[in-house]
Write an enzyme that holds these catalytic residues in place. Structure first.
Site, PDB file in Angstrom:
ATOM      1  N   GLU A 122     -18.152  -1.112  13.072  1.00  0.00           N
ATOM      2  CA  GLU A 122     -19.313  -1.967  13.379  1.00  0.00           C
ATOM      3  C   GLU A 122     -20.605  -1.160  13.259  1.00  0.00           C
ATOM      4  O   GLU A 122     -21.598  -1.627  12.694  1.00  0.00           O
ATOM      5  CB  GLU A 122     -19.176  -2.548  14.787  1.00  0.00           C
ATOM      6  CG  GLU A 122     -20.363  -3.395  15.222  1.00  0.00           C
ATOM      7  CD  GLU A 122     -20.608  -3.333  16.711  1.00  0.00           C
ATOM      8  OE1 GLU A 122     -21.766  -3.054  17.090  1.00  0.00           O
ATOM      9  OE2 GLU A 122     -19.662  -3.544  17.485  1.00  0.00           O
ATOM     10  N   HIS A 123     -20.608   0.058  13.774  1.00  0.00           N
ATOM     11  CA  HIS A 123     -21.783   0.923  13.657  1.00  0.00           C
ATOM     12  C   HIS A 123     -22.081   1.252  12.189  1.00  0.00           C
ATOM     13  O   HIS A 123     -23.238   1.248  11.766  1.00  0.00           O
ATOM     14  CB  HIS A 123     -21.567   2.212  14.451  1.00  0.00           C
ATOM     15  CG  HIS A 123     -21.824   2.079  15.910  1.00  0.00           C
ATOM     16  ND1 HIS A 123     -22.805   2.784  16.574  1.00  0.00           N
ATOM     17  CD2 HIS A 123     -21.222   1.311  16.859  1.00  0.00           C
ATOM     18  CE1 HIS A 123     -22.805   2.461  17.864  1.00  0.00           C
ATOM     19  NE2 HIS A 123     -21.839   1.578  18.054  1.00  0.00           N
ATOM     20  N   HIS A 144     -14.778  -0.639  16.434  1.00  0.00           N
ATOM     21  CA  HIS A 144     -16.153  -0.513  16.909  1.00  0.00           C
ATOM     22  C   HIS A 144     -16.937   0.514  16.096  1.00  0.00           C
ATOM     23  O   HIS A 144     -18.123   0.339  15.819  1.00  0.00           O
ATOM     24  CB  HIS A 144     -16.140  -0.139  18.389  1.00  0.00           C
ATOM     25  CG  HIS A 144     -17.487   0.140  18.952  1.00  0.00           C
ATOM     26  ND1 HIS A 144     -17.832   1.362  19.457  1.00  0.00           N
ATOM     27  CD2 HIS A 144     -18.594  -0.634  19.073  1.00  0.00           C
ATOM     28  CE1 HIS A 144     -19.081   1.328  19.883  1.00  0.00           C
ATOM     29  NE2 HIS A 144     -19.567   0.136  19.654  1.00  0.00           N
ATOM     30  N   GLU A 192     -22.171   6.783  23.736  1.00  0.00           N
ATOM     31  CA  GLU A 192     -22.105   5.427  24.300  1.00  0.00           C
ATOM     32  C   GLU A 192     -20.931   5.323  25.276  1.00  0.00           C
ATOM     33  O   GLU A 192     -21.050   4.732  26.348  1.00  0.00           O
ATOM     34  CB  GLU A 192     -21.944   4.427  23.155  1.00  0.00           C
ATOM     35  CG  GLU A 192     -21.851   2.982  23.585  1.00  0.00           C
ATOM     36  CD  GLU A 192     -21.584   2.086  22.402  1.00  0.00           C
ATOM     37  OE1 GLU A 192     -20.839   1.106  22.579  1.00  0.00           O
ATOM     38  OE2 GLU A 192     -22.094   2.366  21.300  1.00  0.00           O
TER      39      GLU A 192
END
Length: 453
Positions: free
Chosen positions: A66-67, A63, A143
């Protein structure tokens, strides 16, 4: 309902669409779904790598990458990828799951070539600036706080999977454990990209008002030059047999108590042979597939022992799957009582079965609800990609619908009898603490599927 049910049926597909595929010499698969009803296109790049491929110490790296995919290449400045898509009149984003990571753009059909060039560039030319990473990993940690640490239901669900799976990587949250995020380095993220973001581990799905031959030519032009590399697929880490009920309790500030029951059940691996997966999907719909399904009708409306209840099952996954029952007890009732009442509804089906009339009504609702997804070219692309990443094929989508239509009352009763014993069960319970601004000391660290960017 608290947990959405019946995800296998998310495999409905536009039969009117024409779908073709081919593979580039570097191993990248291209699937084109022609749908000419509107001059728009969904363009998606799926990498068959997600949280399931991570190891302890670097959970959340899929993840985090992904950022970083939006942080510039040798050709593009930080943020310029998104700016260019916006200038083209499109929208774009990305998502990470346990099984895959995907990137997409929705654009007017004449802009397809431009976004293909952008994706091909960041597949091989991504930059890893340590200062940009330092800023972005703080975004990821925040997040996690917002999506899990401050959300009691998410905390319970995270604790549930961490307890249910002793060995399988599904026990780790997609967003990662907070300690791993705090200690992650830009080198970890670069190594992940270098290992997995290769054309022979990627599938392009293009859905919309396109010509398949033209898409193939563009794919060859922009992605064909990217060199494939050998990589070692992650070992399966199969889960050992469970030998009794597992329980976990989460104490957190919340308004209401909550309980979720997870039973280990079969996944869907062979569409032609795995009868029980389809029967489990229909069982979930019998329990919670429409407004007045059994759980809500009995426990919420008639007996009034619960405020909310739910059932869900999805057999489409690379790893093991679970059948979930969950709910929040009404005032004057306890989670222990609701746990028994939820199990009693499954036992009732195991003992008495379901009628042909009820099953027909349930399956009609279930299938009709999915057919509406055929109106979306993006939805079609999503279904194709998710099927491919799970190890199934988009060619099985129509067959899945037919297999669901063919499920009998006897099959539903059989799976209710077979899979809901104590040895397959994990129970997670939320014990509410007073609602304050301060999280309790030692609260669980984190949460679920990350966004986007």
């Amino acid at each position: 309902m608290l947990l959405a049910g019946s995800i296998i049926l998310a495999s409905s597909f536009a039969q009117a669409a024409q779908t073709e595929e081919f593979t580039l010499k570097n191993g990248m698969k291209i699937i084109v779904n022609e749908d000419h009803r509107a001059p728009t296109v969904a363009h998606m790049i799926w990498y068959r790598v997600g949280a399931v491929d991570e190891r302890n110490g670097t959970t959340g790296v899929a993840h985090a990458l992904e950022h970083m995919m939006f942080k510039g290449t040798k050709k593009l400045k930080v943020g310029e990828f998104s700016q260019r898509v916006a200038q083209l009149g499109g929208r774009e984003n990305a998502f990470t799951s346990k099984d895959y990571t995907a990137y997409f753009q929705q654009i007017e059909k004449s802009k397809l070539e431009a976004v293909m060039a952008l994706e091909a560039d960041r597949m091989v030319n991504l930059q890893f600036d340590k200062n940009e990473f330092a800023k972005e990993i703080r975004v990821v940690m925040e997040e996690r706080r917002l999506r899990t640490d401050d959300q009691p239901i998410a905390m319970v669900q995270e604790a549930l999977t961490a307890t249910a799976y002793a060995a399988h990587p599904y026990r780790n949250p997609v967003i990662g454990w907070m300690d791993d995020l705090q200690n992650m380095t830009v080198a970890d993220v670069k190594a992940w990209h270098d290992a997995w973001y290769v054309p022979n581990n990627a599938t392009m799905v293009v859905s919309g008002d396109v010509d398949a031959k033209q898409v193939f030519a563009l794919a060859e032009k922009y992605f064909g030059r990217n060199v494939g590399r050998a990589f070692t697929r992650t070992r399966p880490q199969n889960e050992p047999p469970q030998l009794g009920i597992k329980r976990v309790t989460v104490k957190a500030p919340a308004e209401n108590p909550y309980v979720v029951l997870a039973f280990k059940v079969p996944a869907l691996h062979d569409v032609k042979k795995d009868d029980d997966a389809f029967a489990l999907d229909v069982l979930a719909a019998v329990l919670d597939g429409y407004d007045n399904a059994r759980l809500t009708a009995k426990l919420v409306r008639t007996d009034r022992v619960a405020n909310e209840v739910g059932a869900s099952y999805s057999g489409v996954a690379r790893g093991p799957v679970m059948f979930l029952l969950d709910g929040s007890p009404a005032a004057g009732n306890t989670t222990e009582q609701l746990e028994k009442q939820l199990r009693a509804e499954v036992t009732r089906i195991a003992t008495d079965g379901v009628s042909e009339a009820e099953l027909k009504r349930v399956k009609t609702q279930l299938i009709a609800g999915q057919v509406y997804k055929r109106d979306s070219v993006f939805g079609q692309a999503m279904e194709i990609g998710a099927m491919e990443m799970s190890g199934l094929s988009y060619k099985d989508i129509d067959l899945i619908i037919e297999r669901l239509r063919a499920v009998t009352p006897q099959q539903v009763q059989s799976v209710a009898q077979k899979y809901f014993g104590d040895d397959a069960l994990t129970v997670a319970t939320l014990v509410p603490l007073p609602m304050t601004d301060k999280r309790p000391a030692g609260s669980a660290d984190s949460a679920a599927n990350g966004p986007l960017h």
